[in-house]
Design a protein around this motif. Structure first.
Motif, short mmCIF file in Angstrom:
data_model
loop_
_atom_site.label_atom_id
_atom_site.label_comp_id
_atom_site.label_asym_id
_atom_site.label_seq_id
_atom_site.Cartn_x
_atom_site.Cartn_y
_atom_site.Cartn_z
N GLN A 77 0.89 -1.39 0.04
CA GLN A 77 -0.04 0.08 0.12
C GLN A 77 0.87 1.09 -0.06
N LYS A 78 1.89 1.40 0.52
CA LYS A 78 2.91 2.41 0.89
C LYS A 78 3.64 2.89 -0.50
N LEU A 79 3.93 1.53 -1.01
CA LEU A 79 4.64 1.48 -2.44
C LEU A 79 3.60 1.91 -3.60
N TRP A 80 2.49 1.51 -3.24
CA TRP A 80 1.52 1.86 -4.33
C TRP A 80 1.33 3.49 -4.44
N LYS A 81 0.80 3.96 -3.08
CA LYS A 81 0.61 5.50 -2.77
C LYS A 81 1.79 6.32 -3.47
N LYS A 82 2.99 5.65 -3.42
CA LYS A 82 4.05 6.51 -3.79
C LYS A 82 4.70 6.73 -5.08
N THR A 83 4.19 5.53 -5.65
CA THR A 83 4.53 5.24 -7.00
C THR A 83 3.67 5.06 -8.09
N ARG A 84 2.31 5.06 -7.86
CA ARG A 84 1.29 4.86 -8.93
C ARG A 84 1.17 6.29 -9.67
N VAL A 85 0.58 5.88 -10.74
CA VAL A 85 0.53 7.22 -12.03
C VAL A 85 -0.68 8.01 -11.62
N LYS A 86 -0.62 9.25 -11.36
CA LYS A 86 -1.89 9.92 -11.11
C LYS A 86 -2.70 10.06 -12.45
N PRO A 87 -4.01 10.16 -12.29
CA PRO A 87 -4.92 9.96 -13.58
C PRO A 87 -4.67 11.79 -14.10
N ARG A 89 -6.25 14.80 -15.89
CA ARG A 89 -7.81 15.26 -16.16
C ARG A 89 -7.82 15.83 -17.40
N ASN A 90 -8.94 16.23 -18.04
CA ASN A 90 -9.06 16.61 -19.27
C ASN A 90 -8.56 18.04 -19.34
N SER A 91 -8.38 18.68 -18.11
CA SER A 91 -8.25 20.33 -18.02
C SER A 91 -6.52 20.39 -18.21
N GLN A 92 -6.01 19.03 -17.93
CA GLN A 92 -4.48 19.06 -18.03
C GLN A 92 -3.95 18.68 -19.52
N LEU A 93 -4.85 18.37 -20.35
CA LEU A 93 -4.56 18.03 -21.72
C LEU A 93 -4.53 19.16 -22.55
N ARG A 94 -3.39 19.39 -23.58
CA ARG A 94 -3.59 20.37 -24.49
C ARG A 94 -3.39 19.66 -25.76
N PHE A 95 -4.30 19.86 -26.82
CA PHE A 95 -4.33 18.97 -28.17
C PHE A 95 -3.52 20.08 -29.29
#
Length: 99
Positions: A77-87, A89-95
């Motif tokens: 659980q600690k490793l997962w929280k530390k290393t998982r890729v954050k989702p 959001r559409n507002s963070q994308l630039r096309f």
């Protein structure tokens, strides 16, 4: 995964029931290069438990074994929280459109 494969007849290995295996408890090891270490490891409180039926499997014979499953879950659980890729959001994308 191995248990599922064993149930379907895809592998012939000895496989413990998920959550009940000695490997998950921290009381055993599976060593691919078992022939290279068998003599050494069996002189240090490890037993070649199933012989050639499960050649890579060694069980610890120490009286001081404790079940490490709760600790391993916390560590995951600690490793997962530390290393998982954050989702993202559409507002963070630039096309960018190129023609």
């Amino acid at each position: 995964m191995l248990y599922s494969q064993k149930q379907r007849g895809l592998i012939d290995n000895l496989v413990g029931y998920p959550g009940k295996s000695d490997n998950q408890k921290g009381a055993s090891l599976d060593i691919e290069e078992w022939a290279d270490v068998k003599t050494l490891i069996t002189t240090h409180r490890w037993e070649w438990t199933y012989g050639n039926k499960d050649a890579i499997h060694f069980n610890c014979t120490s009286d001081e074994i404790r079940d490490i499953r709760p600790d391993s879950i916390k560590a995951f659980q600690k490793l997962w929280k530390k290393t998982r890729v954050k989702p993202i959001r559409n507002s963070q994308l630039r096309f960018v459109t190129r023609i």
